[in-house]
Design a protein around this motif. Sequence first.
Motif, PDB file in Angstrom:
ATOM      1  N   VAL A 284       1.400  92.169  23.535  1.00 53.29           N
ATOM      2  CA  VAL A 284       0.556  90.971  23.609  1.00 53.29           C
ATOM      3  C   VAL A 284       0.980  90.185  24.840  1.00 53.29           C
ATOM      4  O   VAL A 284       2.129  89.753  24.947  1.00 53.29           O
ATOM      5  CB  VAL A 284       0.690  90.117  22.342  1.00 53.29           C
ATOM      6  N   ILE A 285       0.052  90.029  25.799  1.00 56.14           N
ATOM      7  CA  ILE A 285       0.371  89.420  27.088  1.00 56.14           C
ATOM      8  C   ILE A 285      -0.239  88.026  27.163  1.00 56.14           C
ATOM      9  O   ILE A 285      -1.397  87.824  26.779  1.00 56.14           O
ATOM     10  CB  ILE A 285      -0.149  90.296  28.247  1.00 56.14           C
ATOM     11  N   LYS A 286       0.552  87.065  27.662  1.00 57.24           N
ATOM     12  CA  LYS A 286       0.082  85.686  27.782  1.00 57.24           C
ATOM     13  C   LYS A 286       0.550  85.111  29.113  1.00 57.24           C
ATOM     14  O   LYS A 286       1.692  85.340  29.524  1.00 57.24           O
ATOM     15  CB  LYS A 286       0.607  84.838  26.623  1.00 57.24           C
ATOM     16  N   TRP A 287      -0.358  84.386  29.771  1.00 61.28           N
ATOM     17  CA  TRP A 287      -0.033  83.696  31.012  1.00 61.28           C
ATOM     18  C   TRP A 287       0.245  82.213  30.711  1.00 61.28           C
ATOM     19  O   TRP A 287      -0.495  81.562  29.980  1.00 61.28           O
ATOM     20  CB  TRP A 287      -1.189  83.779  32.003  1.00 61.28           C
ATOM     21  N   THR A 288       1.306  81.690  31.307  1.00 59.38           N
ATOM     22  CA  THR A 288       1.613  80.262  31.213  1.00 59.38           C
ATOM     23  C   THR A 288       2.021  79.760  32.589  1.00 59.38           C
ATOM     24  O   THR A 288       2.387  80.537  33.474  1.00 59.38           O
ATOM     25  CB  THR A 288       2.745  79.969  30.209  1.00 59.38           C
ATOM     26  N   LYS A 289       1.935  78.424  32.770  1.00 54.92           N
ATOM     27  CA  LYS A 289       2.330  77.789  34.029  1.00 54.92           C
ATOM     28  C   LYS A 289       3.406  76.758  33.711  1.00 54.92           C
ATOM     29  O   LYS A 289       3.270  75.970  32.779  1.00 54.92           O
ATOM     30  CB  LYS A 289       1.136  77.115  34.699  1.00 54.92           C
ATOM     31  N   ALA A 331      -0.446  75.005  42.700  1.00 55.89           N
ATOM     32  CA  ALA A 331       0.805  75.637  43.113  1.00 55.89           C
ATOM     33  C   ALA A 331       1.853  75.467  42.019  1.00 55.89           C
ATOM     34  O   ALA A 331       1.807  74.529  41.226  1.00 55.89           O
ATOM     35  CB  ALA A 331       1.294  75.034  44.419  1.00 55.89           C
ATOM     36  N   GLY A 332       2.776  76.412  41.971  1.00 57.88           N
ATOM     37  CA  GLY A 332       3.838  76.301  40.982  1.00 57.88           C
ATOM     38  C   GLY A 332       4.295  77.653  40.479  1.00 57.88           C
ATOM     39  O   GLY A 332       4.009  78.699  41.070  1.00 57.88           O
ATOM     40  N   ARG A 333       4.985  77.637  39.368  1.00 56.68           N
ATOM     41  CA  ARG A 333       5.580  78.848  38.810  1.00 56.68           C
ATOM     42  C   ARG A 333       4.713  79.344  37.655  1.00 56.68           C
ATOM     43  O   ARG A 333       4.522  78.657  36.649  1.00 56.68           O
ATOM     44  CB  ARG A 333       7.005  78.537  38.328  1.00 56.68           C
ATOM     45  N   TYR A 334       4.204  80.555  37.812  1.00 52.80           N
ATOM     46  CA  TYR A 334       3.379  81.184  36.792  1.00 52.80           C
ATOM     47  C   TYR A 334       4.216  82.241  36.069  1.00 52.80           C
ATOM     48  O   TYR A 334       4.909  83.040  36.693  1.00 52.80           O
ATOM     49  CB  TYR A 334       2.138  81.820  37.413  1.00 52.80           C
ATOM     50  N   ILE A 335       4.115  82.259  34.750  1.00 48.21           N
ATOM     51  CA  ILE A 335       4.974  83.103  33.915  1.00 48.21           C
ATOM     52  C   ILE A 335       4.114  84.027  33.059  1.00 48.21           C
ATOM     53  O   ILE A 335       3.172  83.572  32.392  1.00 48.21           O
ATOM     54  CB  ILE A 335       5.881  82.248  33.001  1.00 48.21           C
ATOM     55  N   ILE A 349       6.265  84.346  38.824  1.00 51.17           N
ATOM     56  CA  ILE A 349       5.926  84.396  40.246  1.00 51.17           C
ATOM     57  C   ILE A 349       5.659  82.963  40.703  1.00 51.17           C
ATOM     58  O   ILE A 349       5.087  82.158  39.955  1.00 51.17           O
ATOM     59  CB  ILE A 349       4.697  85.311  40.487  1.00 51.17           C
ATOM     60  N   HIS A 350       6.125  82.622  41.900  1.00 50.81           N
ATOM     61  CA  HIS A 350       5.931  81.272  42.436  1.00 50.81           C
ATOM     62  C   HIS A 350       4.766  81.304  43.418  1.00 50.81           C
ATOM     63  O   HIS A 350       4.787  82.026  44.416  1.00 50.81           O
ATOM     64  CB  HIS A 350       7.196  80.765  43.129  1.00 50.81           C
ATOM     65  N   VAL A 351       3.737  80.520  43.129  1.00 49.72           N
ATOM     66  CA  VAL A 351       2.533  80.467  43.952  1.00 49.72           C
ATOM     67  C   VAL A 351       2.595  79.246  44.857  1.00 49.72           C
ATOM     68  O   VAL A 351       2.838  78.122  44.387  1.00 49.72           O
ATOM     69  CB  VAL A 351       1.266  80.435  43.078  1.00 49.72           C
TER      70      VAL A 351
END
Length: 426
Positions: A284-289, A331-335, A349-351
């Motif tokens: 189960v994959i989830k994106w967070t910022k 911009a920021g850190r995406y997890i 990853i840091h955008v």
Amino acid sequence: MTEKNCSMVINDLQKSDSGSYQLRVEGKGEAFTYLAKAKLSLADLNQKPSVMIPPLTEGQQASLTCTAPGLCSGSPPKITWMWRGEGENDSYIIGNITALKTENLTAFTKRHVSTLIFNSSADHHNTSITCKVNFTGGIITEETVTLNVNYVRKPQISGRATVKEGDVLNLTCSVDSFPPSVISWSKSTKQAEHQSHNLIKVHGRHEICYQDTSRILLFSITNVTAEDAGLYICTAQHLNYTLREEINVTVKYVRKPQIFGRTTVMEGDDLNLTCSVDSVPPSVIKWTKSGAKAHCQENIFSKVDNSTVIYLLEKSGHVSFSIMNVTVEEAGRYICTATYQNDSMTEEIHVKVNFNHVKHCACGGGALLWVVAGVSLSVHLFSMIYLYHSRNTRKKAEPTEDDQTYMCMQKTNASAGYNVIVQQPH
């Protein structure tokens, strides 16, 4: 007497028939007894019936024959068939027993034969069948033989079809058959539309063991990897028949999440990020910022508004998202968080979003250009006035016509502002 044949036949001999026999000839008022004697001694019957069994195959009709011992010319014997299973008492076998057949060989010799016709099955294999012959006078003899029936059952595969990476895979294939089948293991590989079977070689992590007189074939793989998953086939070669059974082996595993996409984008462009997790079963994959305050994480898919559009694309093991018209706030850190079974793994990853100067200039429009033009005009006017004042101060006299200088301002266009033109009369 005229034929000179004084033979005697005794049918159905009994022990009381034992003794000495002499030939006595009686004629017309005369009799003569020969001195020669024939001594008859009777022993117990030690001959057994002769049982003939053809090759037996399950489902096919079979004919068994039993021939009584000796060439008896007396009363026909009674022949019966008895069948005994494992640990069972004698019972009559289900079949068709023909009437006793007697073959006359000579004037004094006969052969007695009984035939049993029945449909053989695997239940008859390795069991005993008895032919019993009863002669007159209570004399009994019998012969017992073991039946061998050719049969085969579908291969049976046992073992866990789902294992974890690093565990041991044990698969057992058993085939109930007679004669024993030749068992082999293979793994199915598909190339385009062609399927080929590669025999598993015994080396390295692979091991094959035979048990129970080749009726069971154990296949083992130590330290299972994801590449060991697939379709395994047990093949049994029995006489002219080939039987197969399959098992689909699943290897559970998980790999570290991987993020794909540009880490640096220009303001106003699109941000595209993909998180890929190779695992079985799928994670189960989830994106967070991650926020700026205390690295607080929030689900980025809750930030959809009128100015920012987020697209989500889910595939097996992949979750991608896009943010259209990116702003510096994005911009920021995406997890990326992958939840597998009861464990979780993260990758981040840091955008970086670069400031777009052209975009902001375009936003200022004509107002910014008017400001620049006004500043330019003020500088030019100040310079000309300073120059004019300096010249008049140095001369300290009324200027002549040659020294007179006058100015005029010419507005060329709104975007360029004002040009200051200094002219001197000729």
